[in-house]
Design a protein around this motif. Structure first.
Motif, PDB file in Angstrom:
ATOM      1  N   THR A   1     -24.109  28.842  34.893  1.00  0.00           N
ATOM      2  CA  THR A   1     -24.727  28.064  35.968  1.00  0.00           C
ATOM      3  C   THR A   1     -23.886  26.832  36.302  1.00  0.00           C
ATOM      4  N   ALA A   2     -23.481  26.107  35.240  1.00  0.00           N
ATOM      5  CA  ALA A   2     -22.708  24.887  35.461  1.00  0.00           C
ATOM      6  C   ALA A   2     -21.383  25.211  36.144  1.00  0.00           C
ATOM      7  N   SER A   3     -20.779  26.310  35.742  1.00  0.00           N
ATOM      8  CA  SER A   3     -19.486  26.686  36.312  1.00  0.00           C
ATOM      9  C   SER A   3     -19.594  26.941  37.818  1.00  0.00           C
ATOM     10  N   VAL A   4     -20.622  27.694  38.208  1.00  0.00           N
ATOM     11  CA  VAL A   4     -20.802  27.980  39.640  1.00  0.00           C
ATOM     12  C   VAL A   4     -21.020  26.691  40.430  1.00  0.00           C
ATOM     13  N   LEU A   5     -21.885  25.836  39.923  1.00  0.00           N
ATOM     14  CA  LEU A   5     -22.213  24.618  40.668  1.00  0.00           C
ATOM     15  C   LEU A   5     -21.033  23.644  40.681  1.00  0.00           C
ATOM     16  N   ALA A   6     -20.298  23.560  39.561  1.00  0.00           N
ATOM     17  CA  ALA A   6     -19.152  22.645  39.507  1.00  0.00           C
ATOM     18  C   ALA A   6     -18.057  23.108  40.467  1.00  0.00           C
ATOM     19  N   HIS A   7     -17.788  24.397  40.498  1.00  0.00           N
ATOM     20  CA  HIS A   7     -16.798  24.889  41.459  1.00  0.00           C
ATOM     21  C   HIS A   7     -17.278  24.612  42.888  1.00  0.00           C
TER      22      HIS A   7
ATOM     23  N   LEU B   1     -15.227  20.373  41.398  1.00  0.00           N
ATOM     24  CA  LEU B   1     -14.931  19.634  40.170  1.00  0.00           C
ATOM     25  C   LEU B   1     -14.506  20.627  39.082  1.00  0.00           C
ATOM     26  N   THR B   2     -13.233  20.931  39.079  1.00  0.00           N
ATOM     27  CA  THR B   2     -12.723  21.993  38.218  1.00  0.00           C
ATOM     28  C   THR B   2     -12.807  21.669  36.735  1.00  0.00           C
ATOM     29  N   ALA B   3     -12.553  20.428  36.368  1.00  0.00           N
ATOM     30  CA  ALA B   3     -12.615  20.080  34.938  1.00  0.00           C
ATOM     31  C   ALA B   3     -14.039  20.239  34.411  1.00  0.00           C
ATOM     32  N   HIS B   4     -15.026  19.894  35.267  1.00  0.00           N
ATOM     33  CA  HIS B   4     -16.421  20.118  34.868  1.00  0.00           C
ATOM     34  C   HIS B   4     -16.639  21.601  34.566  1.00  0.00           C
TER      35      HIS B   4
ATOM     36  N   ALA C   1     -10.569  17.133  25.197  1.00  0.00           N
ATOM     37  CA  ALA C   1      -9.669  16.733  26.287  1.00  0.00           C
ATOM     38  C   ALA C   1     -10.280  17.084  27.638  1.00  0.00           C
ATOM     39  N   MET C   2     -10.862  18.284  27.730  1.00  0.00           N
ATOM     40  CA  MET C   2     -11.445  18.709  29.010  1.00  0.00           C
ATOM     41  C   MET C   2     -12.684  17.873  29.359  1.00  0.00           C
ATOM     42  N   ASP C   3     -13.434  17.465  28.346  1.00  0.00           N
ATOM     43  CA  ASP C   3     -14.596  16.603  28.607  1.00  0.00           C
ATOM     44  C   ASP C   3     -14.156  15.237  29.135  1.00  0.00           C
ATOM     45  N   LEU C   4     -13.052  14.726  28.585  1.00  0.00           N
ATOM     46  CA  LEU C   4     -12.518  13.455  29.094  1.00  0.00           C
ATOM     47  C   LEU C   4     -12.073  13.648  30.559  1.00  0.00           C
TER      48      LEU C   4
ATOM     49  N   ASP D   1      -2.796  21.893  34.891  1.00  0.00           N
ATOM     50  CA  ASP D   1      -3.580  22.921  35.585  1.00  0.00           C
ATOM     51  C   ASP D   1      -4.743  22.366  36.399  1.00  0.00           C
ATOM     52  N   MET D   2      -4.951  21.088  36.321  1.00  0.00           N
ATOM     53  CA  MET D   2      -6.123  20.507  36.979  1.00  0.00           C
ATOM     54  C   MET D   2      -5.816  20.188  38.443  1.00  0.00           C
ATOM     55  N   PRO D   3      -6.591  20.747  39.371  1.00  0.00           N
ATOM     56  CA  PRO D   3      -6.354  20.429  40.789  1.00  0.00           C
ATOM     57  C   PRO D   3      -6.433  18.916  41.060  1.00  0.00           C
TER      58      PRO D   3
END
Lengths: 434, 434
Positions: A407-413, A417-420, B253-256, B291-293
């Motif tokens: 769920t979080a992945s779909v909403l973050a994309h 917000l790719t890192a999210h 790292a990804m959370d930061l 890799d982060m946009p």
């Protein structure tokens, strides 16, 4: 007092005019307060001492001379006449008991996947209570501000109270003793607010400042809001009485006085479905006012902002009350519970003829710091909950991370917000188990 | 990223410098916002239409062209791809369930004399949700602001969202549909805040405004505070991670990153008792960032305001965390519950390696609107309780009036408020029974 009737075609406009109150901040006051705050932030104690000498006529060599400790407060308490000490104790015990019921409790639950969700309650570490000094010394205000903080479990309660020309009020200090205040600085004005908000060499920085004050204090509280928490910035006090005729007109007249005697811009309004009853109260006012020591203030307030409103029935009275959203609402009616249930906006509701507002002001138990100027539409009395705060708790289980991650992945994309998204997706790699 | 150590003699000063953030309001912005608010208050819809044309490049003939109704929102929801619609529904259901637990309940009790004391809970009548538009469209923000209002039982939820050049975001409108929003005005900026606060011919006056926005929106919210309620005025977003080494360095790292990608002034801090682990995360950052946009924003944020802090042990880590009072705190440690109990100040606490902050941002259940800039010292996440309010209830019995009257009388006389005393004393005349 003005007389309005809901049957008048321009009642709505008349009511708006009656309630209008200019809350605009004065730019000159704002600038003066900005300078004082900046100065206290930069120079600390030295600035506080200078402003105290200038504004309070109190020339102190150092902050130690402006500091009272627990022993000083206990001594003031011991010096009180018995009946005053006993009245303070009775009031404090009742206020404490009521505010105990307001304490927030931590809670948590597990969802189907074993994910823990909850809320952790903590008290504030340190709060500052502002108490006005000089002529208008209000020990009840000390109890109403400090006791909820004490009940909440605040680590340290600091009080500031100006003592112009060094004049101290024993009842105020005794109330501080009863309410768990550990240290008092005899300073006031914007300089006291700034000292609490930023801290000085002597005054410790607090996390929240509550308590009433003059225009400078109010402007300073607005300014430091964000650096510390504040309670509301209060407007003039208000009472609205709804009466069905079952309560003696003299009692209602005196209740209107007890609001009006605060100051010339206090507001006292009576609503009734009977013109005859309105007349009775008007006559009682004329008869009783001459005995009031503060009759000039009462008269000014009733003339300036007081009103009698004739309504068709009690249902309409409640509708008008909800529009006014008064600080204090007295239901001087039979079956007051029935009508209280129709009230959506009021700081405090006083039910039945024996419940004078003044009992609530001092000792019934609930707080007398209440939302003014229609802010009961969106805010609440000062309470224990104002000295506690919540932290959300989340512990996602490995199973939960698989489902929530999608769920979080779909909403973050969706939000770009790719890192999210990646942070959630990383936890979905099943073979990594923590 | 900067590296700090609690063993350094100037750690305390370094930490202060790291946390310092200039929250001063810009006077030019304030003046511009004051003019806009005044103009909207005076001219209503006409002013709103003009500012929307000027600032959003959206020339509308009338407010009807800037209004979306329930049907429009439902249509946007229906247009969504299945997986997005389903993700929104999952998130909304979890957020709703968590916020149901936050509902305040009315209560009352009788004291020994039959006096009734209590607290009556009501929902706000009407609230306005501000949602930023344009590039940064956040449907999750719609859910997090509107769902608590819906759960609280708010009568009407109005949303404003600017649509620069008319560009609408279907996911935002779909989220509004799910969260019970009934009407949307496609307006933004200070003019939208003023329209909600004062009401116009078309936009109804609300009782409270919540939701994030740019500097103009923040200044406008500060300005209308008092006329309506507002939520906090948020500072830049922050994350603090405490790690004992048990969670993969890549995850941390990804959370930061997921905090840093918000904007260049977001703050990401990692605390650990192991220099080696700090190095591991530093290496992971170097490897993963390419890799982060949004790598340029992430790099700027980590360089500007990011830090690694080496501590002696986890107890010291918690002490530093309490000083920082972060918006988001991740406890990437074993036995996170044990350490969460030592945290006194944090907006939300994410426990254990599987609980990425991003899960909380979107769908775990708790709110993602959290206190920033150390305000977790005195404030709480946005919640259902922010859309409810309390009214004190008092019904003093005839017996209670005799006892309370004595106490109130003593204290009122002590404060020089004779009408207060007389109002209480009148109720002590035993032969008058209501």
């Amino acid at each position: 007092m003005k007389t309005l009737s809901t049957q008048s075609p321009d009642f709505s406009a008349q009511l708006d005019a009656l309630l209008a109150f200019e809350t605009a901040q004065d730019p000159a006051t704002d600038r003066a307060v900005a300078d004082i705050c900046q100065d206290v932030q930069t120079r600390g104690d030295a600035a506080v001492l200078e402003y105290t000498a200038r504004f309070d006529g109190l020339d102190a060599p150092d902050m130690a001379a402006l500091t009272l400790h627990a022993g000083d407060l206990a001594a003031a308490f011991a010096r009180l006449p018995d009946h005053v000490r006993s009245a303070l104790e009775t009031a404090a015990a009742r206020i404490r008991r009521y505010h105990e019921k307001q304490k927030l409790q931590s809670w948590q639950y597990l969802d189907e996947d074993g994910t823990l969700l909850g809320q952790q309650i903590t008290a504030l570490d340190r709060v500052g209570i502002y108490v006005p000094g000089g002529k208008a010394a209000y020990p009840s205000s000390v109890l109403m501000n400090a006791l909820p903080a004490q009940v909440a479990g605040v680590g340290e309660i600091i009080m500031v109270v100006p003592t112009p020309k060094g004049e101290r009020n024993d009842i105020v200090l005794a109330a501080a003793h009863l309410a768990g205040v550990k240290r008092v600085f005899t300073i006031g004005g914007a300089q006291a607010v700034a000292a609490l908000a930023y801290g000085t060499q002597t005054v410790p920085q607090v996390d929240k400042i509550t308590g009433p004050g003059n225009a400078y204090v109010a402007a300073a509280k607005r300014r430091v809001f964000g650096t510390v928490g504040i309670d509301m910035v209060a407007g003039p006090s208000e009472i609205l009485v709804i009466a069905d005729g079952s309560v003696p007109a003299d009692w209602v007249a005196m209740d209107l006085f007890s609001q009006a005697e605060h100051d010339e811009i206090a507001q006292a309004i009576l609503i009734a479905p009977s013109q005859r009853y309105l007349n009775d109260v008007q006559n009682a006012i004329a008869r009783l006012i001459e005995d009031m020591p503060r009759r000039d203030i009462i008269r000014a307030a009733l003339n300036n902002r007081g009103a009698m409103i004739l309504v068709r029935d009690l249902d309409e009275a409640c509708a008008v009350a909800n529009r006014i959203a008064p600080e204090h609402l007295e239901l001087c009616v039979n079956n007051p519970e029935q009508w209280a249930a129709k009230i959506r906006h009021a700081g405090a509701i006083f039910m039945g003829g024996h419940t004078s507002e003044s009992l609530g002001d001092y000792c019934a138990g609930p707080n007398h710091v209440l939302p003014t100027s229609r802010s009961a539409r969106f805010s609440s009395p000062l309470g224990t909950y104002d000295f506690q705060k919540r932290s959300s708790l989340i512990r996602v289980s490995p199973e939960g991370a698989q489902k929530l991650g999608q769920t979080a992945s779909v909403l973050a994309h969706g939000e770009g917000l790719t890192a999210h998204a990646r942070a959630a997706e990383m936890r979905m790699v099943q073979h990594v188990i923590i």
